[in-house]
Design a protein around this motif. Structure first.
Motif, PDB file in Angstrom:
ATOM      1  N   HIS A   1     -23.397   6.664 -23.983  1.00 28.71           N
ATOM      2  CA  HIS A   1     -23.802   7.620 -24.845  1.00 28.71           C
ATOM      3  C   HIS A   1     -23.134   7.520 -26.662  1.00 28.71           C
ATOM      4  CE1 HIS A   1     -20.826  10.773 -25.064  1.00 28.71           C
ATOM      5  NE2 HIS A   1     -20.428   9.966 -23.897  1.00 28.71           N
ATOM      6  N   TRP A   2     -23.719   7.851 -27.607  1.00 33.86           N
ATOM      7  CA  TRP A   2     -22.968   8.066 -28.939  1.00 33.86           C
ATOM      8  C   TRP A   2     -22.592   9.408 -29.281  1.00 33.86           C
ATOM      9  CZ3 TRP A   2     -22.882   3.128 -32.576  1.00 33.86           C
ATOM     10  CH2 TRP A   2     -22.349   3.151 -33.451  1.00 33.86           C
TER      11      TRP A   2
ATOM     12  N   VAL B   1     -23.197   7.144 -17.502  1.00 30.57           N
ATOM     13  CA  VAL B   1     -24.320   7.523 -18.965  1.00 30.57           C
ATOM     14  C   VAL B   1     -23.248   6.460 -20.324  1.00 30.57           C
ATOM     15  CG1 VAL B   1     -24.593   8.894 -20.476  1.00 30.57           C
ATOM     16  CG2 VAL B   1     -24.900   9.331 -18.158  1.00 30.57           C
TER      17      VAL B   1
ATOM     18  N   ASP C   1     -18.265   7.429 -24.035  1.00 29.17           N
ATOM     19  CA  ASP C   1     -18.117   7.463 -25.390  1.00 29.17           C
ATOM     20  C   ASP C   1     -18.361   6.600 -26.778  1.00 29.17           C
ATOM     21  OD1 ASP C   1     -19.312   8.929 -27.922  1.00 29.17           O
ATOM     22  OD2 ASP C   1     -18.120  10.140 -27.897  1.00 29.17           O
TER      23      ASP C   1
ATOM     24  N   VAL D   1     -28.135   5.998 -23.369  1.00 29.76           N
ATOM     25  CA  VAL D   1     -28.456   7.547 -23.687  1.00 29.76           C
ATOM     26  C   VAL D   1     -29.252   6.862 -25.611  1.00 29.76           C
ATOM     27  CG1 VAL D   1     -28.990  10.094 -24.837  1.00 29.76           C
ATOM     28  CG2 VAL D   1     -27.836   8.625 -22.546  1.00 29.76           C
ATOM     29  N   ARG D   2     -30.237   6.587 -26.268  1.00 32.25           N
ATOM     30  CA  ARG D   2     -31.125   6.584 -27.512  1.00 32.25           C
ATOM     31  C   ARG D   2     -30.310   4.775 -28.434  1.00 32.25           C
ATOM     32  NH1 ARG D   2     -33.080  11.066 -29.908  1.00 32.25           N
ATOM     33  NH2 ARG D   2     -32.645  10.019 -31.976  1.00 32.25           N
TER      34      ARG D   2
ATOM     35  N   SER E   1     -29.232  15.551 -25.987  1.00 35.72           N
ATOM     36  CA  SER E   1     -29.515  15.050 -25.324  1.00 35.72           C
ATOM     37  C   SER E   1     -28.627  14.810 -24.100  1.00 35.72           C
ATOM     38  CB  SER E   1     -30.052  12.960 -26.068  1.00 35.72           C
ATOM     39  OG  SER E   1     -30.529  12.980 -27.394  1.00 35.72           O
ATOM     40  N   VAL E   2     -27.657  14.190 -24.558  1.00 33.79           N
ATOM     41  CA  VAL E   2     -26.505  13.958 -23.209  1.00 33.79           C
ATOM     42  C   VAL E   2     -26.017  14.777 -22.747  1.00 33.79           C
ATOM     43  CG1 VAL E   2     -24.215  13.667 -23.031  1.00 33.79           C
ATOM     44  CG2 VAL E   2     -24.998  12.332 -25.012  1.00 33.79           C
TER      45      VAL E   2
ATOM     46  N   PHE F   1     -19.502   8.826 -18.352  1.00 32.45           N
ATOM     47  CA  PHE F   1     -19.561   8.854 -19.576  1.00 32.45           C
ATOM     48  C   PHE F   1     -18.303   8.063 -20.299  1.00 32.45           C
ATOM     49  CE2 PHE F   1     -21.324  12.994 -17.514  1.00 32.45           C
ATOM     50  CZ  PHE F   1     -21.923  12.688 -18.184  1.00 32.45           C
TER      51      PHE F   1
ATOM     52  N   GLU G   1     -20.908  13.197 -28.865  1.00 33.37           N
ATOM     53  CA  GLU G   1     -21.985  14.725 -28.478  1.00 33.37           C
ATOM     54  C   GLU G   1     -22.814  15.044 -28.676  1.00 33.37           C
ATOM     55  OE1 GLU G   1     -20.242  15.742 -25.600  1.00 33.37           O
ATOM     56  OE2 GLU G   1     -19.086  14.242 -25.410  1.00 33.37           O
ATOM     57  N   THR G   2     -23.879  14.427 -27.649  1.00 26.71           N
ATOM     58  CA  THR G   2     -25.657  15.630 -28.542  1.00 26.71           C
ATOM     59  C   THR G   2     -26.485  16.158 -27.256  1.00 26.71           C
ATOM     60  OG1 THR G   2     -26.085  13.272 -27.785  1.00 26.71           O
ATOM     61  CG2 THR G   2     -25.642  12.686 -29.896  1.00 26.71           C
TER      62      THR G   2
END
Length: 341
Positions: free
Chosen positions: A40-41, A38, A66, A85-86, A46-47, A64, A43-44
Motif C-alpha cells: 500500500h501507499w 498487502v 508501505d 492497494v490502489r 482503503s487499508v 503490510f 496509511e489510508t
C-alpha cells in the motif's frame, strides 16, 4: 497551471481501445494462497477498512509493505498472494514481477474506478496527476502482472465483471481512542510566526517518534501542512478570525501549549498573552526563556521556561504526557493567578 505528462495524453487516447482494462484476468482465475501480503501507499482508509483484519477473502493477512516509506518486499513463498492497494511504484513492480516469475500471484484492489478516474475532468487536476503517477503510468505493467482484481462495491464488480473480480466487504477499522492522546499545540499565526513554526518541526518530529500518546495541533496554511506532512498524528487547523478562535477552540482538547520565541525583530515586541490563551483553553504552557515570558512566567509553578533546544522541549512534553497530576497543579496555579489579575 499543472500540465499532465505526455504519457497521460497517449493513455487517454487508448481508453477507446477494444480491449478493456484487465481483460486478460478472467483467463488467469483465482487459486489457493497461504496468505496475503498487502502492498500500500501510506496509511489510508482503503487499508484500514479493507485489510486491517486477521483474514481477508478467507486468507490470513501476513503483513503490510508501505511503499511510500520505501519499504521493500520481504522474502515470499510462492503460495503468498500479494495484494496491491490502489497504487504502485516502479521499484515495487520489479519485485512483484520477480515474485510472479517464481510462481507467486498478485492481485490489485480498487475502491474507486481508477482507470476511469484518471481521465475524469470533473476531478481536480492535481488529483488526476497523482493518479497518473501512482497508477495510470503503470497500468500496462499491472495488466501483465496481476492475476486477480479485487473491488469494493457491487458497481465496480459489475463494471469489471469480465475479469471475474472478487468483491471485498469493508469492516470496522480498529478503534484508536482519542481519550488516550495528549494534545500539545502551537496557535501562532503562520503569517507572522513562520520561523517559530519551522523551528517547532524538530520538536514535533522528536516527540511523535518518541511517544505514541501525543497529538500535535497547529494553525497553518499549505506551507505548514507540507512541513508536517510526513509526521503522524498532526492536526492542522485553517487560520481563523479571533472570535472563532476565542469561542470555538475551547471545545477541542488542549493539554500542553507551546510558545517558542526566536530572536526575530517581530518577536522582540511580543506580549505574554499566550499565557492567557493557554490557561483559558485548560492547558499548561511551555515558553521560551526570553522576554516577555522571562520574569512573567514562574518556572515550574504556573508554566515552564525553556532554552530554545528542540530536545529539551520534546523531553518536557513527553514528561508532562505522563504527569497528569503535575499538569493539574500547574494549571490550577495559572488559573488562580488569572483570577487575581
Amino acid at each position: 497551471m499543472m500540465l499532465m505528462p505526455p504519457g497521460w495524453w497517449w493513455a487517454r487516447l487508448r481508453t477507446n481501445r477494444a480491449a478493456a482494462p484487465f481483460a486478460a484476468l478472467a483467463a488467469r482465475g483465482s487459486a489457493h494462497s497461504a496468505g496475503v501480503l498487502v502492498v500500500h501507499w501510506g496509511e489510508t482508509p482503503s487499508v484500514d477498512y479493507y485489510f486491517r483484519r486477521a483474514q481477508v477473502a478467507g486468507f490470513p493477512v501476513l503483513g503490510f509493505v508501505d511503499i511510500s516509506r520505501g519499504e521493500s518486499l520481504p522474502h515470499l513463498g510462492v503460495d503468498t498472494l500479494v495484494v496491491i492497494v490502489r497504487y504502485v511504484s516502479a521499484s515495487i513492480l520489479a519485485a512483484l514481477d520477480a515474485h510472479r516469475q517464481h510462481g507467486g500471484r498478485v492481485a490489485l484492489f480498487m475502491d474507486d474506478d481508477l482507470p476511469r478516474s484518471q481521465f475524469d475532468l470533473s476531478l481536480p487536476q492535481a488529483y488526476r496527476h497523482m493518479l497518473w503517477e501512482r497508477f495510470g503510468c503503470h497500468l500496462s505493467s499491472l495488466e501483465h502482472l496481476c492475476d486477480e482484481l479485487w473491488v469494493s462495491t457491487p458497481t465496480l464488480a459489475e463494471r469489471y465483471a469480465y475479469t471475474c473480480p472478487r468483491l471485498i466487504e469493508p469492516v470496522a477499522c480498529p478503534a484508536v481512542s482519542a481519550r488516550g492522546l495528549v494534545t500539545y499545540f502551537y496557535h501562532g499565526s503562520p503569517s507572522t510566526h513562520r520561523d517559530d513554526i519551522e523551528w517547532l518541526r524538530a520538536v514535533v518530529e522528536l516527540t511523535q517518534a518518541r511517544s505514541d500518546k501525543t497529538l500535535f495541533m497547529v494553525i497553518g496554511d499549505r506551507q505548514v501542512r507540507r512541513l508536517f506532512a510526513d509526521l503522524p498524528r498532526i492536526l492542522i487547523l485553517h487560520p481563523m478570525p479571533w472570535p472563532t478562535y476565542r469561542d470555538a477552540l475551547p471545545s477541542l482538547p488542549h493539554h500542553i501549549g507551546l510558545a517558542p520565541l526566536l530572536a526575530t525583530d517581530f518577536n522582540h515586541t511580543r506580549s505574554p498573552t499566550r499565557f492567557y490563551d493557554f490557561t483559558r483553553l485548560g492547558a499548561v504552557g511551555l515558553y521560551s526563556d526570553v522576554e516577555p515570558y522571562r520574569g512573567f512566567v514562574h518556572h515550574a509553578k504556573d508554566g515552564w521556561l525553556l532554552p530554545n533546544d528542540p530536545l529539551v522541549w520534546s523531553s518536557r512534553i513527553i514528561d508532562l504526557v505522563e504527569q497528569l497530576e503535575v499538569r493539574g497543579r500547574v494549571l490550577l496555579l495559572a488559573r488562580d493567578r488569572l483570577g487575581r489579575s
